[in-house]
Structure formats: C-alpha cells, structure tokens
Scaffold this motif. Structure first.
Motif, PDB file in Angstrom:
ATOM      1  N   THR A 110      -0.530  -6.585   8.739  1.00 36.15           N
ATOM      2  CA  THR A 110       0.420  -5.975   7.800  1.00 36.15           C
ATOM      3  C   THR A 110       1.131  -7.079   7.029  1.00 36.15           C
ATOM      4  N   PRO A 164       2.792   0.541  -4.096  1.00 34.38           N
ATOM      5  CA  PRO A 164       1.858   0.639  -2.969  1.00 34.38           C
ATOM      6  C   PRO A 164       0.514   1.159  -3.458  1.00 34.38           C
ATOM      7  N   ARG A 181       0.829  -1.039   3.110  1.00 34.76           N
ATOM      8  CA  ARG A 181       2.037  -1.781   2.731  1.00 34.76           C
ATOM      9  C   ARG A 181       3.064  -0.845   2.083  1.00 34.76           C
ATOM     10  N   GLU A 182       4.319  -1.211   2.277  1.00 37.48           N
ATOM     11  CA  GLU A 182       5.403  -0.380   1.737  1.00 37.48           C
ATOM     12  C   GLU A 182       5.523  -0.550   0.231  1.00 37.48           C
ATOM     13  N   ASP A 183       6.111   0.429  -0.404  1.00 39.07           N
ATOM     14  CA  ASP A 183       6.469   0.335  -1.814  1.00 39.07           C
ATOM     15  C   ASP A 183       7.518  -0.777  -1.945  1.00 39.07           C
TER      16      ASP A 183
END
Ligand code: MLT
Length: 269
Positions: free
Chosen positions: A69, A124, A194-196
């Motif tokens: 990640t 994302p 992955r996060e925004d």
C-alpha cells in the motif's frame, strides 16, 4: 549500494545516496526502481544530498508479501530517513512515487520541507482502473515483467523520446524488465486501493513544485494543473517533448526546474 533493515518485518531496503546538504528524497514510479533517477543523482547531487530508495520489492530491495500500500511504502521511507538521521527532507515523487508522497504528507507532514510532485495525480483509481490493475498483476505473474513492460512502454514516452532518444528508451525498458513479478503484483494491488489524495491537497502548507511532461498520457497536464489549483503554494512546470517519465526524457529541463525550485525556497545545499 547501501542497504538498511527497517520496519516491523525487518525488510532490507536498498537506496542510492550522493551529495551533501539539503536532503532531497526521490521516490520512483511504477514499475521502476531508484535507477530511474540516474540523471538526477548525477546532477542534483552537486548541490544537495540526494537519497533515492528502491521501494520494497523493487531494484535491490527485498521482496516481501503484498499488497504494497502507499501507506506502507511511505512508512518505509520514513524509517529509512530515521535510519539516516534525516529529520526533514524535500520529497520528490514521480507517479506512484507521488502517491507515496501524498501518503507520507498525510501521516508525517512535519517531515516534509517541500514537495515535488512529478507526473502524478491525486484521484484514486476508478472501478475500471482497478480491474485493469488486476489484469496487469495477472499478466506480470503469469508472463513476467517483460510482458508488462511491453504493454506499458508505448504509453509512457513522448513521441520525440520514442523517435530520437533510443538510449533513454532502452534504459527504461531495462529497468522495467528487471522488476520482480511478485513486487509488480503487490504494488499494483497497493495502488488499486490507494486513498483519494484530494483532501490532502488543501492541507499542504509547504512550497510545492508540480512537474509534468506535456505529452504525459498517464497523468496528463490537466491532472497537474488540478494539483496546482488546489495546493496553496504551488507552481506548475510543463516540460515539452516529455511524456510520463519526464525526469528521464528531459533530464536537463527537469533538473533545472528542481534546482530553480530549491533556490526559490532558499535550499542551496
Ligand atoms: C507510475 O508511473 O508510477 C504508474 O504509471 C502509476 C499508475 O499506474 O497509476
């Protein structure tokens, strides 16, 4: 090249280091390694302390189980800085390296003196993008890094790089083909979740340089302008005749932009 053992899983992380003064950390994109930064290590090290890690699984760093990640890769970077005694650094990330830079800023803003966001974006993945990551991971695991490189390469470089910069094309292909398929799959799965990063942009309070190749198909100039619009103290530099790998395709202009930025924030090394 030096290695340090870091983190809960004691992973052996390789890095390149040259020069002295202001620490400038160069985070590579996917599916590359610190070798991507050869033109910057050669030139920018005359004015600052350049540190370029191989993310876990890539280059000479140890392969571990995935997913990789962006948080995990950011955490590895922080632990490397701890091991090297670096309190604050200018963080420069290209593409996936930019995603890692956002994660690093989200969790450790106090470690960031300034940001350089090259050929990257804050959004994302879409549903379709995530499905494509799964397909690419399968391709890497079943057919190897060369198959993935063959599929990706045409989208990474500008027309003029493809036409007239054969050594850069071969160098990039060599880096891509030497990647470990397990690391490719692990990073693809990490990027997919992955996060925004858009909420991070408003919080960025350090000087920021956004760089993009004018012919970048993967993270086009519009994405760079969107970063520039949302980050308070940002400037955007568009590099002609370069695609998604602007640091390798147009090293002189990339290095000049970085050096000018370091000057402008009073970091002369
Ligand atoms: C990269 O260059 O790191 C990748 O193209 C990023 C991505 O696949 O989103």
């Amino acid at each position: 090249m030096p290695k340090v053992r870091i983190g809960d899983d004691d992973v052996a992380l390789n890095y390149r280091e040259a020069g002295s003064g202001t620490p400038l950390v160069l985070l590579h994109g996917f599916p590359f390694s610190s070798a991507l930064w050869r033109p910057q290590l050669e030139v920018l090290a005359t004015r600052c302390r350049v540190i370029a890690p191989d993310f876990r699984g890539f280059g000479e760093s140890e392969v571990t189980a995935g997913p990789y990640t962006m948080e995990r890769l950011a955490d590895d970077t922080i632990r490397l800085l701890d091991a090297l005694g670096v309190e604050r650094a200018v963080i420069c990330g290209l593409s996936m390296g930019g995603y890692v830079a956002f994660a690093l800023y989200r969790h450790h803003p106090e470690r960031v003196r300034a940001l350089i966001l090259a050929d990257t974006r804050a959004e994302p993945d879409t549903e379709e993008g995530r499905a494509n990551r799964d397909r690419m991971a399968e391709l890497a695991l079943n057919e190897g890094a060369a198959a993935l490189a063959k599929e990706m390469l045409p989208h990474l470089l500008s027309e003029s790089t493809r036409r007239s910069r054969a050594p850069a094309v071969s160098e990039l292909r060599r880096i891509m083909e030497s990647a470990d398929p397990r690391a490719l799959a692990a990073a693809l799965k990490g990027m997919a979740v992955r996060e925004d990063a858009r909420p991070v942009l408003e919080r960025i309070s350090v000087p920021t340089l956004v760089i993009v190749g004018r012919e970048d198909e993967v993270t086009p100039p519009a994405a760079a302008r969107a970063l520039g619009d949302r980050i308070a103290d940002a400037r955007v530099e568009i590099i002609d005749d370069a695609g998604h790998v602007s640091n390798l395709e147009a090293p002189e202009r990339f290095n000049t932009a970085v050096a000018g930025f370091l000057d402008s924030i009073g970091e002369r090394g």
